[in-house]
Design an enzyme around this catalytic site. Structure first.
Site, PDB file in Angstrom:
ATOM      1  N   GLY A  74      74.021  24.255   9.932  1.00  0.00           N
ATOM      2  CA  GLY A  74      72.964  23.833  10.846  1.00  0.00           C
ATOM      3  C   GLY A  74      72.665  24.859  11.929  1.00  0.00           C
ATOM      4  O   GLY A  74      71.501  25.132  12.233  1.00  0.00           O
ATOM      5  N   SER A  75      73.698  25.414  12.520  1.00  0.00           N
ATOM      6  CA  SER A  75      73.485  26.360  13.617  1.00  0.00           C
ATOM      7  C   SER A  75      72.688  27.566  13.144  1.00  0.00           C
ATOM      8  O   SER A  75      71.718  27.977  13.793  1.00  0.00           O
ATOM      9  CB  SER A  75      74.827  26.824  14.193  1.00  0.00           C
ATOM     10  OG  SER A  75      75.553  25.719  14.676  1.00  0.00           O
ATOM     11  N   ASN A 114      72.204  13.805  17.733  1.00  0.00           N
ATOM     12  CA  ASN A 114      73.604  13.748  17.319  1.00  0.00           C
ATOM     13  C   ASN A 114      74.465  12.910  18.250  1.00  0.00           C
ATOM     14  O   ASN A 114      75.514  12.421  17.858  1.00  0.00           O
ATOM     15  CB  ASN A 114      74.186  15.157  17.214  1.00  0.00           C
ATOM     16  CG  ASN A 114      73.854  16.024  18.404  1.00  0.00           C
ATOM     17  OD1 ASN A 114      72.681  16.249  18.730  1.00  0.00           O
ATOM     18  ND2 ASN A 114      74.874  16.505  19.075  1.00  0.00           N
ATOM     19  N   GLN A 141      71.447  15.709  11.503  1.00  0.00           N
ATOM     20  CA  GLN A 141      72.058  14.376  11.545  1.00  0.00           C
ATOM     21  C   GLN A 141      71.340  13.381  10.634  1.00  0.00           C
ATOM     22  O   GLN A 141      71.845  12.284  10.404  1.00  0.00           O
ATOM     23  CB  GLN A 141      72.055  13.833  12.979  1.00  0.00           C
ATOM     24  CG  GLN A 141      73.001  14.558  13.920  1.00  0.00           C
ATOM     25  CD  GLN A 141      74.462  14.253  13.636  1.00  0.00           C
ATOM     26  OE1 GLN A 141      74.803  13.228  13.041  1.00  0.00           O
ATOM     27  NE2 GLN A 141      75.334  15.157  14.041  1.00  0.00           N
ATOM     28  N   SER A 194      72.707  20.544   7.279  1.00  0.00           N
ATOM     29  CA  SER A 194      74.075  21.023   7.206  1.00  0.00           C
ATOM     30  C   SER A 194      74.894  20.102   6.302  1.00  0.00           C
ATOM     31  O   SER A 194      74.902  18.887   6.477  1.00  0.00           O
ATOM     32  CB  SER A 194      74.669  21.036   8.623  1.00  0.00           C
ATOM     33  OG  SER A 194      76.004  21.474   8.578  1.00  0.00           O
ATOM     34  N   HIS A 230      78.124  19.494   5.860  1.00  0.00           N
ATOM     35  CA  HIS A 230      79.312  18.723   6.272  1.00  0.00           C
ATOM     36  C   HIS A 230      78.972  17.424   6.995  1.00  0.00           C
ATOM     37  O   HIS A 230      79.872  16.634   7.306  1.00  0.00           O
ATOM     38  CB  HIS A 230      80.271  19.587   7.104  1.00  0.00           C
ATOM     39  CG  HIS A 230      79.844  19.897   8.499  1.00  0.00           C
ATOM     40  ND1 HIS A 230      80.308  19.199   9.578  1.00  0.00           N
ATOM     41  CD2 HIS A 230      79.021  20.843   9.003  1.00  0.00           C
ATOM     42  CE1 HIS A 230      79.794  19.714  10.688  1.00  0.00           C
ATOM     43  NE2 HIS A 230      78.994  20.714  10.357  1.00  0.00           N
ATOM     44  N   THR A 242      76.772  37.650  -0.269  1.00  0.00           N
ATOM     45  CA  THR A 242      77.006  36.970  -1.537  1.00  0.00           C
ATOM     46  C   THR A 242      77.093  35.465  -1.316  1.00  0.00           C
ATOM     47  O   THR A 242      77.804  35.001  -0.435  1.00  0.00           O
ATOM     48  CB  THR A 242      78.308  37.488  -2.182  1.00  0.00           C
ATOM     49  OG1 THR A 242      78.155  38.898  -2.360  1.00  0.00           O
ATOM     50  CG2 THR A 242      78.561  36.829  -3.530  1.00  0.00           C
ATOM     51  N   CYS A 290      80.869  19.341  20.354  1.00  0.00           N
ATOM     52  CA  CYS A 290      80.675  20.698  20.879  1.00  0.00           C
ATOM     53  C   CYS A 290      80.704  20.700  22.400  1.00  0.00           C
ATOM     54  O   CYS A 290      80.740  21.760  23.008  1.00  0.00           O
ATOM     55  CB  CYS A 290      79.357  21.279  20.413  1.00  0.00           C
ATOM     56  SG  CYS A 290      79.074  21.124  18.671  1.00  0.00           S
TER      57      CYS A 290
END
Ligand code: PLP
Ligand code: ZN
Lengths: 148, 395
Positions: free
Chosen positions: B70-71, B151, B179, B199, B201, B237, B324
């Site tokens: 995401g970042s 989030n 989210q 993202s 995860h 890669t 965060c």
């Protein structure tokens, strides 16, 4: 959580001397809700000895553990000795604190001073202002500000 | 009892995704950029993943770029649109006060470089007004960036309306959907965005992998220079096992969405009703327009970190504001933006549930949270002052 040492967690989970002394001889409150930690210290004094100490804390794990440890370190001691208490001593007794949590332990030192100062003032006992640097200036704590 | 209630921070890797990860790592070890058979087999797998992710989002395969998460996706979208705008003399960037730091810090950096950044406020419900977006847009505007779902407090933003405004006004539109993807329906064509960040995860995929949707024709410049992977827009890669696992996680999340949504809405209702019974507490964010898994509360008179530590002792993993934000001493910018004053914002708790949570988990949460709140209030000088009238209740 491993943010804190076992000692910190022990004092956080089982805080010593938590509560209020209704007929306290001195009461000191430091910190503010804006920065996130407030500590209130109550003392009972007999012949210059802190015969009882209690605290209330609004704050993080570090703040609660530091208050608890500070009360243990000064309870039963002469006022002169209690005034020597530093946040460094409290932090060391807690086996250290994370760097960004050190400022919370400063409150413990300040709260002890504030309570003694209140006792001196209530009883018209002359005191040396230099001994109460922290409690008198009521300084704002440094904040780390940025996120990790 | 153990209750993982921090799904907004990250989710457990889905079993099927873990299986795909292992299988892909074993069977497709080639470098997709290699000409030989083993490399080409990996290239085919990569193409298949890109097509499936595109399908799941209503996009075209050529519009999907794989990233580290995401970042990175947020950074690349914003920096690309900003530098494109700057070349045409457009240096105004519009966003909201409740974005993730991946967006806010990127905007900060651009502001220091001379861009004008406008962060729109949100209402007490944690939702930005499309009219405010419309009014903020002018001829110098290069980009509008509004997250799909927040989030911290879970509020869902009116991105379709904002997308329509941006299209009509000829302004690029980015949405941080980190989210939202895998939790609520997300269709890039319906939203009408130029960029969308996701993202893996957050929906049962691996950490460190994500994607950026870029509408065909929207400007995109690389953050990472090097080889020609991702059509020259993202060197390095490809992490094929992670990409394949993300693809599987997204497929499964979307396939299960109906059932998961029904379960989570039911748990959320129960949790909100139960926590609302704690005196002097308040739900953060709109009651209805929120992610099904997110329940965020503020409790007056206590501090969030001690609340989290005690809940952790009781086997409950939750959070207070964004994960965060834990290194910062200032309360969450999102809670401040919805009008929670510092004193109250410090006492926040975010419970984010996922599909493996049960009603028994919620019963347990409703047993331990009030206990811990009451215990901490019992040792709080602030609570005492509130009780004795020395301090006025805010909530
Ligand atoms: C809304 C939002 N945007 C961006 C991110 C960053 O995502 P990642 O951890 O994949 O870099 C997160 C995760 O915390 C998020 O919740
Ligand atoms: Zn603190």
């Amino acid at each position: 959580m491993s943010l804190y040492s076992e000692k910190v967690m022990d004092h956080f989970r089982h805080p010593r001397n938590v509560g209020v002394i209704e007929d306290a001889d001195g009461v000191g409150e430091v910190g503010n809700a804006k920065c996130g930690d407030i500590m209130k210290m109550y003392i009972k004094v007999e012949n210059g000895i802190l015969t009882d100490v209690k605290f209330e804390t609004f704050g993080c794990g570090s703040a609660i553990a530091s208050s608890s440890m500070a009360t243990e370190m000064i309870k039963g001691k002469p006022i002169s000795e209690a005034l020597q208490l530093t946040n460094k001593a409290v932090t060391e007794a807690l086996d250290g604190l994370p760097a960004h949590k050190l400022h919370c332990s400063v409150l413990a030192e300040e709260a002890v001073q504030a309570a003694v100062l209140d006792y001196y003032k209530k009883n018209n006992i002359p005191y040396d202002e230099a001994q109460f640097k922290c409690a008198l200036c009521a300084h704002e704590h440094d904040h780390d500000g940025e996120n990790v | 009892m153990f209750v993982y209630a921090d799904h907004a921070a990250t989710t457990k890797l889905r079993e099927s995704a873990a299986r795909v990860y292992a299988e892909t790592a074993a069977a497709y070890y080639g470098n997709p950029s290699s000409l030989h058979t083993v490399g080409q087999k990996a290239q085919e797998k990569l193409t298949e993943c890109r097509e499936r992710i595109a399908d799941l989002l209503g996009a075209d395969a050529r519009e999907i770029y794989f990233t580290s998460g995401g970042s990175e996706s947020d950074n690349q979208a914003i920096l690309s649109a900003a530098s494109f705008g700057a070349r045409k003399g457009k240096k105004k960037l519009i966003s909201t006060a409740i974005e993730h730091h991946a967006v806010l810090h990127t905007l900060n950096k651009l502001q220091k470089e001379g861009f004008e950044v406008v962060l729109l406020p949100v209402g007490e419900n944690g939702i930005v007004s499309p009219a405010d977006v419309e009014n903020a847009i002018d001829e110098n505007t290069a980009l509008v960036s509004v997250m799909l779902a927040n989030n911290e407090i879970g509020t869902i933003q009116p991105v379709e309306e904002i997308g329509e405004i941006c299209r009509r006004r000829g302004v690029l539109f980015h949405t941080d959907a980190v989210q939202a993807v895998g939790h609520i329906p997300v269709d890039v064509k319906k939203i009408g965005c130029d960029y969308l960040a996701l993202s893996a995860h957050k929906f049962g995929g691996p950490k460190g992998v994500g994607a950026l949707y870029v509408r065909r024709g929207a400007p995109l410049s690389p953050l990472i220079e090097g080889g020609a992977q991702e059509r020259g827009k993202r060197a390095g890669t490809e992490d094929l096992p992670a990409i394949a696992a993300m693809t599987e996680a997204l497929r499964a999340s979307i396939a299960d969405m109906g059932a998961t949504d029904a379960l989570l809405r039911k748990l959320q209702d129960k949790l909100i009703d139960g926590l609302s019974k704690i005196p002097h507490s308040i739900l953060n964010g709109d009651r209805v327009r929120r992610l099904p898994g997110n329940t965020s509360f503020c409790f007056e008179g206590i501090e969030g970190e001690s609340l989290l530590l005690l809940l952790d002792d009781k086997g409950v993993c939750a959070s207070s504001g964004s994960a965060c934000t834990s290194g910062s001493l200032d309360p969450s910018h999102v809670l401040l933006a919805i009008g929670r004053v510092h004193d109250v914002a410090h006492g926040s708790l975010r419970i984010t549930l996922g599909e493996e949570n049960t009603e028994a988990d919620v019963d347990y949460l409703l047993q331990v949270i009030p206990e811990v709140v009451a215990y901490l209030r019992g040792m709080s000088p602030v609570w005492r002052d509130l009780q004795t009238g020395k301090r006025q209740f805010i909530l």
